[in-house]
Design a protein around this motif. Structure first.
Motif, PDB file in Angstrom:
ATOM      1  N   SER A 368      45.789 -13.026  33.292  1.00 45.94           N
ATOM      2  CA  SER A 368      45.411 -13.880  32.169  1.00 45.94           C
ATOM      3  C   SER A 368      46.349 -13.583  30.997  1.00 45.94           C
ATOM      4  CB  SER A 368      43.964 -13.600  31.758  1.00 45.94           C
ATOM      5  OG  SER A 368      43.625 -14.315  30.593  1.00 45.94           O
ATOM      6  N   PRO A 370      46.940 -14.292  27.021  1.00 48.23           N
ATOM      7  CA  PRO A 370      46.304 -14.826  25.816  1.00 48.23           C
ATOM      8  C   PRO A 370      47.048 -16.055  25.297  1.00 48.23           C
ATOM      9  CG  PRO A 370      46.444 -12.443  25.698  1.00 48.23           C
ATOM     10  CD  PRO A 370      47.218 -12.852  26.924  1.00 48.23           C
ATOM     11  N   GLU A 373      44.688 -19.811  28.182  1.00 47.64           N
ATOM     12  CA  GLU A 373      43.431 -19.935  28.919  1.00 47.64           C
ATOM     13  C   GLU A 373      43.179 -21.375  29.375  1.00 47.64           C
ATOM     14  OE1 GLU A 373      43.182 -16.399  26.177  1.00 47.64           O
ATOM     15  OE2 GLU A 373      43.782 -18.502  25.947  1.00 47.64           O
ATOM     16  N   THR A 374      43.463 -22.343  28.480  1.00 45.44           N
ATOM     17  CA  THR A 374      43.217 -23.748  28.833  1.00 45.44           C
ATOM     18  C   THR A 374      44.167 -24.200  29.930  1.00 45.44           C
ATOM     19  OG1 THR A 374      42.523 -24.178  26.556  1.00 45.44           O
ATOM     20  CG2 THR A 374      43.028 -26.088  27.925  1.00 45.44           C
ATOM     21  N   LEU A 376      45.569 -22.386  32.253  1.00 43.36           N
ATOM     22  CA  LEU A 376      45.182 -21.773  33.526  1.00 43.36           C
ATOM     23  C   LEU A 376      43.976 -22.473  34.137  1.00 43.36           C
ATOM     24  CD1 LEU A 376      45.720 -18.000  32.684  1.00 43.36           C
ATOM     25  CD2 LEU A 376      46.944 -19.329  34.416  1.00 43.36           C
ATOM     26  N   ALA A 377      43.030 -22.894  33.295  1.00 43.88           N
ATOM     27  CA  ALA A 377      41.847 -23.589  33.810  1.00 43.88           C
ATOM     28  C   ALA A 377      42.228 -24.918  34.458  1.00 43.88           C
ATOM     29  CB  ALA A 377      40.851 -23.810  32.674  1.00 43.88           C
ATOM     30  N   VAL A 392      42.464 -15.701  38.591  1.00 42.93           N
ATOM     31  CA  VAL A 392      42.953 -15.231  37.302  1.00 42.93           C
ATOM     32  C   VAL A 392      42.412 -13.831  37.052  1.00 42.93           C
ATOM     33  CG1 VAL A 392      43.073 -15.676  34.831  1.00 42.93           C
ATOM     34  CG2 VAL A 392      43.031 -17.599  36.442  1.00 42.93           C
ATOM     35  N   ALA A 395      43.511  -9.615  31.497  1.00 39.18           N
ATOM     36  CA  ALA A 395      44.467 -10.078  30.497  1.00 39.18           C
ATOM     37  C   ALA A 395      45.664  -9.136  30.400  1.00 39.18           C
ATOM     38  CB  ALA A 395      43.788 -10.202  29.137  1.00 39.18           C
TER      39      ALA A 395
END
Length: 512
Positions: A368, A370, A373-374, A376-377, A392, A395
């Motif tokens: 992950s 920083p 996040e969006t 990766l989703a 995933v 971090a």
């Protein structure tokens, strides 16, 4: 694991880029006509994304971190907004036939702000200091074995091997010239002493808050000295930068697609360009830890799985350009027919995976990151649609460069800098590259890389063959080049700088 200098430089270039991965952009800005009758501004206040920790020129970084140094220090070469290299402290430069000796002629009418004279001895002192000072960009002079003073206004840079990026580096951190009287002293860490257009106002400068510079009275090049005062306000927080711009506390700063809407609502002007690309880096091309990635059909299937435009629209409000290639449009290595090499085709992705024996069961593990996040989703869902599971993990921390070099990750979603071709090759492609931790290569690819290194002025064109190879072999799954969104008010004109998130200091002028 200790990183080599080439990898360390690449890591730091990319870490600077990572700090701004959510940024985006549009077109070059120009002052509007509503301010035509206003007095011409004599000050420039910029919202800086990070405080300078040392003003020693050997500690200078790149991109948005380079800009403040440009106020105090001239460089040997001047990089124009479009990337062309022009004379600055160097008046002319030429390689020998083997591209292993660069002879540089220097100006004879320049002094530093402490009165010291700029000459060949001063240039050599700076270059030697840069090589030894362990700065974040020390690898820029890795190929330079020694610097020889030929005469009072000429130096020779002797190279252990050709470096097609050396001239570019001499317009960057490696080319910044400080007074030889103070190089290596404690004083230069807190107060820059260069030959540049501005000198620091120590009384007005506040650590971790602002750095203030005033115009140097005896500066040799008045054409680029366009303001009486320049202030860099340290505004690490994105919301703070947005509020400062909208309220008039700063004249220009770097934002992102969401905060850019607020700036546009306040009649701010956008000056931007594409600097980085985002996407998956498929590190383990030999299948050392993830056997599926050894098959080029699997890597190609991953590329076909993505609806790049939809992801760009959802994540960055459309601020960027979908692409299938890792080399930037301004690099010289960009190839038009590769731009849409892997169009969205989930049926083809499924067919390739089935052909490779991975109709089900292929798992990609990524850390992950920083800020992503969006992204990766969204890509997790699109990979699932073709039968690939994206897991995933935890971090990334500030040890990510060491983790990458230690082959901790087989795949990674990241934002990567699209620099000059030889810079990019040594960041993401060659066996020296940090972002090639498994040392993937082939005789065919190495021959193409060697051709670039020895290619001289043809290096960029020859790098197109490297680009074609890594795209055909699907070493990466690029999604889009992202726009860096730099906003300014109508008091100033701003010209974007190619391959930089923020413009060089020379690219600002008062609005007429």
């Amino acid at each position: 694991m200790k990183l080599g200098p080439q990898a360390a430089a690449a890591a730091l270039i990319l870490s600077a880029s990572l700090a701004l991965t959510a940024c985006g952009g549009g077109a070059s800005g120009a002052a509007n006509g509503n301010n035509a009758s206003a007095p011409k501004t004599t000050t420039l206040t910029l919202g800086a994304v990070q405080e300078i920790r040392s003003w020693d020129p050997a500690q200078a970084h790149v991109g948005h971190f380079l800009q403040p140094y440009q106020a105090a220090y001239d460089s040997l070469l001047l990089r124009e907004p479009d990337g062309k290299l022009s004379p600055m402290l160097a008046t002319a430069w030429k390689y020998n036939a083997a591209n292993t000796v660069l002879t540089v002629d220097l100006r004879t009418d320049v002094t530093f702000s402490d009165g010291a004279k700029f000459d060949a001895e001063a240039a050599k002192a700076n270059l030697d200091h840069f090589k030894k000072a362990n700065g974040p960009q020390m690898a820029q002079l890795t190929a330079v074995s020694d610097i020889k003073v030929v005469d009072a206004d000429t130096v020779e840079l002797n190279l252990s091997a050709p470096d097609p990026s050396l001239e570019f580096y001499l317009s960057q951190a490696a080319g910044l010239m400080g007074s030889p009287k103070v190089l290596g002293t404690e004083g230069i860490k807190t107060e820059p002493v260069g030959s540049g257009a501005y000198v620091m106002d120590k009384a007005a400068t506040v650590k971790d808050s602002q750095s203030v510079f005033t115009a140097r009275q005896d500066y040799w090049n008045k054409d680029i000295q366009k303001f009486q005062k320049i202030t860099f306000k340290t505004l690490v927080d994105l919301t703070a930068r947005t509020n400062a711009l909208v309220s008039g506390q700063v004249d220009a700063t770097l934002l992102d697609p969401k905060t850019g809407k607020q700036a546009e609502g306040a009649k701010m002007i956008l000056a931007a360009n594409e600097v980085d690309w985002q996407g998956l880096t498929l590190f383990d091309r030999d299948g050392t830890k993830n056997p599926g990635l050894k098959d080029v059909r699997v890597r190609q299937a991953i590329n076909y799985a993505f609806d790049r435009k939809t992801i760009l629209d959802q994540v960055l409000l459309g601020q960027g350009t979908p692409t299938s290639q890792p080399f930037g449009k301004t690099s010289g290595a960009w190839v038009e027919e590769l731009e849409n090499k892997y169009p969205y085709d989930p049926a083809k992705a499924k067919a390739l995976l089935k052909e490779a024996g991975y109709e089900t069961g292929l798992v990609l593990q990524v850390p992950s990151v920083p800020g992503f996040e969006t992204q990766l989703a969204v890509i997790k869902q699109q990979l699932a649609d073709v039968g690939v599971t994206l897991e995933v993990g935890s971090a990334i921390t500030n040890t990510y460069t060491t983790d990458i070099a230690a082959q901790k990750f087989t795949t990674m979603y990241f934002s990567l800098f699209q620099g000059e071709p030889w810079v990019a090759i040594n960041q993401i492609v060659s066996t020296k590259a940090l972002y090639n931790p498994f040392k993937s290569t082939s005789p065919e690819l190495q021959a193409k890389i060697d051709a670039v290194q020895g290619g001289g002025k043809d290096a960029a064109k020859l790098a197109q063959e490297v680009n074609k190879y890594v795209v055909e072999q699907a070493w990466f799954a690029p999604l889009f080049r992202v726009n860096q969104m730099y906003y300014h008010n109508s008091k100033i004109n701003v010209t974007p700088q190619v391959q930089q998130a923020v413009p060089s200091i020379y690219n600002y002028s008062p609005a007429s």
